[in-house]
Design a protein around this motif. Structure first.
Motif, mmCIF file in Angstrom:
data_model
loop_
_atom_site.group_PDB
_atom_site.id
_atom_site.type_symbol
_atom_site.label_atom_id
_atom_site.label_comp_id
_atom_site.label_asym_id
_atom_site.label_seq_id
_atom_site.Cartn_x
_atom_site.Cartn_y
_atom_site.Cartn_z
ATOM 1 N N GLY A 53 0.818 -1.207 0.000
ATOM 2 C CA GLY A 53 0.000 0.000 0.000
ATOM 3 C C GLY A 53 0.855 1.261 0.000
ATOM 4 O O GLY A 53 0.556 2.222 -0.707
ATOM 5 N N SER A 54 1.924 1.249 0.779
ATOM 6 C CA SER A 54 2.824 2.414 0.813
ATOM 7 C C SER A 54 3.492 2.624 -0.531
ATOM 8 O O SER A 54 3.619 3.763 -0.996
ATOM 9 C CB SER A 54 3.894 2.234 1.895
ATOM 10 O OG SER A 54 3.300 2.275 3.164
ATOM 11 N N CYS A 55 3.927 1.544 -1.154
ATOM 12 C CA CYS A 55 4.530 1.666 -2.487
ATOM 13 C C CYS A 55 3.527 2.267 -3.476
ATOM 14 O O CYS A 55 3.878 3.142 -4.267
ATOM 15 C CB CYS A 55 4.991 0.301 -2.986
ATOM 16 S SG CYS A 55 6.402 -0.347 -2.096
ATOM 17 N N ILE A 56 2.290 1.795 -3.415
ATOM 18 C CA ILE A 56 1.247 2.315 -4.312
ATOM 19 C C ILE A 56 1.010 3.793 -4.028
ATOM 20 O O ILE A 56 0.902 4.605 -4.945
ATOM 21 C CB ILE A 56 -0.057 1.501 -4.158
ATOM 22 C CG1 ILE A 56 0.150 0.070 -4.655
ATOM 23 C CG2 ILE A 56 -1.205 2.170 -4.907
ATOM 24 C CD1 ILE A 56 -0.972 -0.889 -4.282
ATOM 25 N N ARG A 57 0.945 4.172 -2.744
ATOM 26 C CA ARG A 57 0.695 5.572 -2.371
ATOM 27 C C ARG A 57 1.753 6.499 -2.966
ATOM 28 O O ARG A 57 1.431 7.522 -3.568
ATOM 29 C CB ARG A 57 0.676 5.734 -0.859
ATOM 30 C CG ARG A 57 0.533 7.193 -0.420
ATOM 31 C CD ARG A 57 0.388 7.369 1.078
ATOM 32 N NE ARG A 57 -0.528 6.458 1.708
ATOM 33 C CZ ARG A 57 -1.849 6.555 1.687
ATOM 34 N NH1 ARG A 57 -2.425 7.563 1.043
ATOM 35 N NH2 ARG A 57 -2.599 5.681 2.305
ATOM 36 N N TYR A 58 3.022 6.153 -2.816
ATOM 37 C CA TYR A 58 4.068 7.049 -3.307
ATOM 38 C C TYR A 58 4.186 7.014 -4.819
ATOM 39 O O TYR A 58 4.538 8.016 -5.435
ATOM 40 C CB TYR A 58 5.397 6.772 -2.588
ATOM 41 C CG TYR A 58 5.264 7.165 -1.138
ATOM 42 C CD1 TYR A 58 5.017 8.484 -0.793
ATOM 43 C CD2 TYR A 58 5.298 6.210 -0.130
ATOM 44 C CE1 TYR A 58 4.833 8.852 0.533
ATOM 45 C CE2 TYR A 58 5.117 6.577 1.199
ATOM 46 C CZ TYR A 58 4.888 7.904 1.523
ATOM 47 O OH TYR A 58 4.696 8.268 2.823
ATOM 48 N N ARG A 59 3.837 5.903 -5.431
ATOM 49 C CA ARG A 59 3.789 5.869 -6.892
ATOM 50 C C ARG A 59 2.642 6.757 -7.376
ATOM 51 O O ARG A 59 2.789 7.496 -8.346
ATOM 52 C CB ARG A 59 3.625 4.427 -7.380
ATOM 53 C CG ARG A 59 3.761 4.256 -8.860
ATOM 54 C CD ARG A 59 5.102 4.658 -9.410
ATOM 55 N NE ARG A 59 6.141 3.775 -8.933
ATOM 56 C CZ ARG A 59 7.443 4.037 -9.044
ATOM 57 N NH1 ARG A 59 7.841 5.139 -9.626
ATOM 58 N NH2 ARG A 59 8.335 3.218 -8.583
ATOM 59 N N ASN A 60 1.505 6.725 -6.675
ATOM 60 C CA ASN A 60 0.394 7.621 -7.017
ATOM 61 C C ASN A 60 0.836 9.075 -6.928
ATOM 62 O O ASN A 60 0.523 9.887 -7.790
ATOM 63 C CB ASN A 60 -0.790 7.414 -6.074
ATOM 64 C CG ASN A 60 -1.559 6.146 -6.338
ATOM 65 O OD1 ASN A 60 -1.259 5.420 -7.271
ATOM 66 N ND2 ASN A 60 -2.530 5.864 -5.493
ATOM 67 N N MET A 61 1.543 9.402 -5.848
ATOM 68 C CA MET A 61 1.984 10.790 -5.664
ATOM 69 C C MET A 61 2.934 11.208 -6.783
ATOM 70 O O MET A 61 2.948 12.369 -7.177
ATOM 71 C CB MET A 61 2.620 10.986 -4.299
ATOM 72 C CG MET A 61 1.610 10.951 -3.181
ATOM 73 S SD MET A 61 2.373 11.271 -1.607
ATOM 74 C CE MET A 61 1.155 12.346 -0.884
ATOM 75 N N GLU A 62 3.698 10.243 -7.291
ATOM 76 C CA GLU A 62 4.564 10.551 -8.433
ATOM 77 C C GLU A 62 3.705 10.992 -9.620
ATOM 78 O O GLU A 62 3.986 11.990 -10.275
ATOM 79 C CB GLU A 62 5.393 9.327 -8.804
ATOM 80 C CG GLU A 62 6.248 9.531 -10.044
ATOM 81 C CD GLU A 62 7.057 8.306 -10.410
ATOM 82 O OE1 GLU A 62 7.967 8.459 -11.248
ATOM 83 O OE2 GLU A 62 6.794 7.207 -9.889
#
Length: 168
Positions: free
Chosen positions: A69-78
């Motif tokens: 989930g954290s990986c997805i969150r920061y990829r989203n922010m990218e």
């Protein structure tokens, strides 16, 4: 690179410029926009905050595997900010460390809403960042899949990693 022998030099040495700007933006959001409930945007979200179960694999990944989930969150922010995933991570880490994480999310989500003309207000963005983390992560990811055509391995809206994403 040389750093000044001052408190500003110390801050420049310890905190990247992008993260310093994220803290400034978050603090400004907190001062000026936090209680702004005026909605802008005209387009409804394709996947609202409480539509987590539109994408069961994504919801299960976010709930059962916080690291993913954290990986997805920061990829989203990218995708939302145009800055690298690593920069988004450091910005989130630094703003969170000074208790401005939800305000930073409010800034990022507000920019995303404006880019696509999505309905919402700064206060809603902040509340989502504060209280509804997993739900908003699913909503943002699904919206990015529709708006930008991003793909998340094994978690796409149509249930597979190879299919084309189509709006609902």
């Amino acid at each position: 690179m040389a750093y000044a022998d001052t408190s500003d030099g110390c801050i420049d040495f310890m905190i990247p410029k992008d993260a310093q700007q994220a803290v400034k933006d978050s603090f400004e959001f907190c001062k000026t926009s936090l209680f702004n409930t005026t909605e802008d945007g005209s387009k409804e979200w394709d996947h609202g905050v409480f539509s987590c179960f539109n994408n069961i694999p994504l919801t299960l990944a976010v709930i059962c595997c916080p690291c993913w989930g954290s990986c997805i969150r920061y990829r989203n922010m990218e995708y939302m900010t145009g800055k690298s995933c690593e920069t988004a991570f450091v910005n989130g880490l630094v703003t969170g460390a000074v208790c401005l994480g939800p305000c930073y999310y409010g800034v990022v989500r507000g920019q995303f809403r404006k880019k696509y003309g999505l309905k919402g207000s700064p206060c809603q963005d902040w509340l989502c960042g504060c209280c509804l983390g997993p739900c908003v992560l699913c909503s943002d990811t699904n919206q990015l899949m529709v708006s930008q055509g991003i793909k998340v391995p094994f978690l796409n809206l149509n249930g597979g990693s190879s299919g084309k994403v189509t709006p609902s």
